[in-house]
Scaffold this active site. Structure first.
Site, PDB file in Angstrom:
ATOM      1  N   PRO A   2       0.642  -1.256  -0.103  1.00 39.04           N
ATOM      2  CA  PRO A   2      -0.023   0.179   0.169  1.00 39.04           C
ATOM      3  C   PRO A   2       0.923   1.635  -0.009  1.00 39.04           C
ATOM      4  CG  PRO A   2      -0.854  -1.303   1.932  1.00 39.04           C
ATOM      5  CD  PRO A   2       0.765  -2.523   1.439  1.00 39.04           C
ATOM      6  N   GLU A   3       0.253   2.423  -0.749  1.00 43.26           N
ATOM      7  CA  GLU A   3       1.386   3.587  -0.702  1.00 43.26           C
ATOM      8  C   GLU A   3       0.498   4.460  -0.637  1.00 43.26           C
ATOM      9  OE1 GLU A   3       2.836   4.053  -4.878  1.00 43.26           O
ATOM     10  OE2 GLU A   3       3.441   1.985  -4.768  1.00 43.26           O
ATOM     11  N   ARG A 113       1.301 -11.944   6.126  1.00 45.07           N
ATOM     12  CA  ARG A 113       3.238 -11.402   6.286  1.00 45.07           C
ATOM     13  C   ARG A 113       4.156 -11.023   7.089  1.00 45.07           C
ATOM     14  NH1 ARG A 113       5.694 -10.756   0.354  1.00 45.07           N
ATOM     15  NH2 ARG A 113       7.545 -11.803   1.314  1.00 45.07           N
ATOM     16  N   ARG A 175      20.243  17.931  -6.472  1.00 42.73           N
ATOM     17  CA  ARG A 175      20.009  16.068  -6.581  1.00 42.73           C
ATOM     18  C   ARG A 175      20.149  15.307  -7.955  1.00 42.73           C
ATOM     19  NH1 ARG A 175      16.903  14.976  -1.353  1.00 42.73           N
ATOM     20  NH2 ARG A 175      18.391  12.594  -2.372  1.00 42.73           N
TER      21      ARG A 175
END
Ligand SMILES: [Zn+2]
Length: 301
Positions: A2-3, A113, A175
């Protein structure tokens, strides 16, 4: 896994279903699910008769705010789910923690899990910090450990008003990391994972291996808009289900079938028809269109 959109969907479902409910008792069936406090019997003791005031989200965690200011964090990780079970719902061998509510329902934490973690923390400190302020925030830390400290290293929330294109540009400056790697970095921006990183890059027509500091102003604006759009659309569709993810109603989300590139390798690009390709970036499967998302000569690394 899940995000942001999936966790947001669970949080919104729970806000509707259990805000105002009282937890009469809790039962921990898998001790390692409990991250704080220790031992888990203390967690159970401290939750007895707690009232759920509201439910929200920070990064990829559900935040269950209690009436006295404390906050319970639920990190679903790979296969975790929070499900509201009406009285009489059959039990399930994968339920790791049960919260019994005064009205007879149960809030069940199910996790096949067992990678997910639940913590109970003192309130406070939940403002979104800039990475630059991280050092100072650490020095200011004082006991007891607060919920804000759990998220001390997380970057900004991409859907907040303050996450502007200018702020995004500022964070990208200097970056040299590849875009895919940077979008997955939770200290850069919170909540984006493998699915929505690929979707945002396709939408913005940017190659996943592009070095972040090579983007033009226009490309930065495109990526900023794309990240927010794919996340908002996924929330509107109640998230993307591939295996275990379900909302708090136990139903899968409808967004998986609306994804443009994720897990579509070999299928035609929805924009140009070219076959979607799959490469591995930082050990993560990465899907992109080789025609729409070109790597400019000398620009990627
Ligand atoms: Zn294409």
């Amino acid at each position: 896994m899940p995000e942001l959109p999936e966790v947001e969907t669970v949080a919104r479902d729970l806000q509707r279903a259990v805000a105002g409910a009282r937890i009469t008792d809790a039962e921990v069936r898998w001790d390692r699910t409990i991250a704080n406090p220790q031992p888990p019997t203390l967690f159970v003791d401290q939750l007895r008769d707690a009232e759920i005031s509201r439910v929200g989200r920070r990064a990829k965690s559900v935040l269950i705010h209690l009436g006295d200011g404390r906050v319970m964090t639920v990190a679903l990780r790979m296969t975790g789910a929070l499900i509201v079970a009406p009285p009489g719902t059959p039990d399930d061998p994968y339920v790791r923690v049960v919260f019994r509510l005064a009205d007879g329902r149960e809030l069940r934490y199910r996790d096949v899990r067992k990678f997910g973690r639940i913590g109970l923390w003192e309130g406070g400190g939940l403002r979104v910090r800039n990475a630059a302020k991280r050092g100072r925030a650490t020095r200011e830390r004082r006991a007891p450990y607060r919920v804000g400290d759990v998220f001390g290293r997380h970057g900004p929330e991409p859907l907040t008003r303050s996450f502007s294109s200018a702020r995004f540009a500022e964070r990208l400056r200097g970056r040299s990391a590849r875009l895919k790697t940077l979008l997955l970095d939770q200290s850069f921006v919170a909540g984006v994972g493998n699915i929505y990183a690929d979707e945002a890059l396709w939408r913005a027509r940017l190659h996943p291996l592009r070095a972040a500091d090579t983007l033009t102003h226009e490309e930065v604006r495109r990526l900023h808009r794309a990240v927010r759009t794919v996340l908002r659309q996924a929330i509107a569709n109640r998230g993307s289900s591939f295996s275990d993810y379900v909302g708090a109603d136990g139903e899968p989300g409808a967004n998986a079938e609306r994804l443009s590139v994720y897990r579509r390798s070999g299928e035609p690009c929805l924009r140009c028809g070219r076959a979607i390709e799959r490469i591995v970036v930082g050990q993560r499967s990465t899907h992109f269109c080789p025609r729409c998302q070109r790597l400019p000569a000398g620009r990627g690394r």
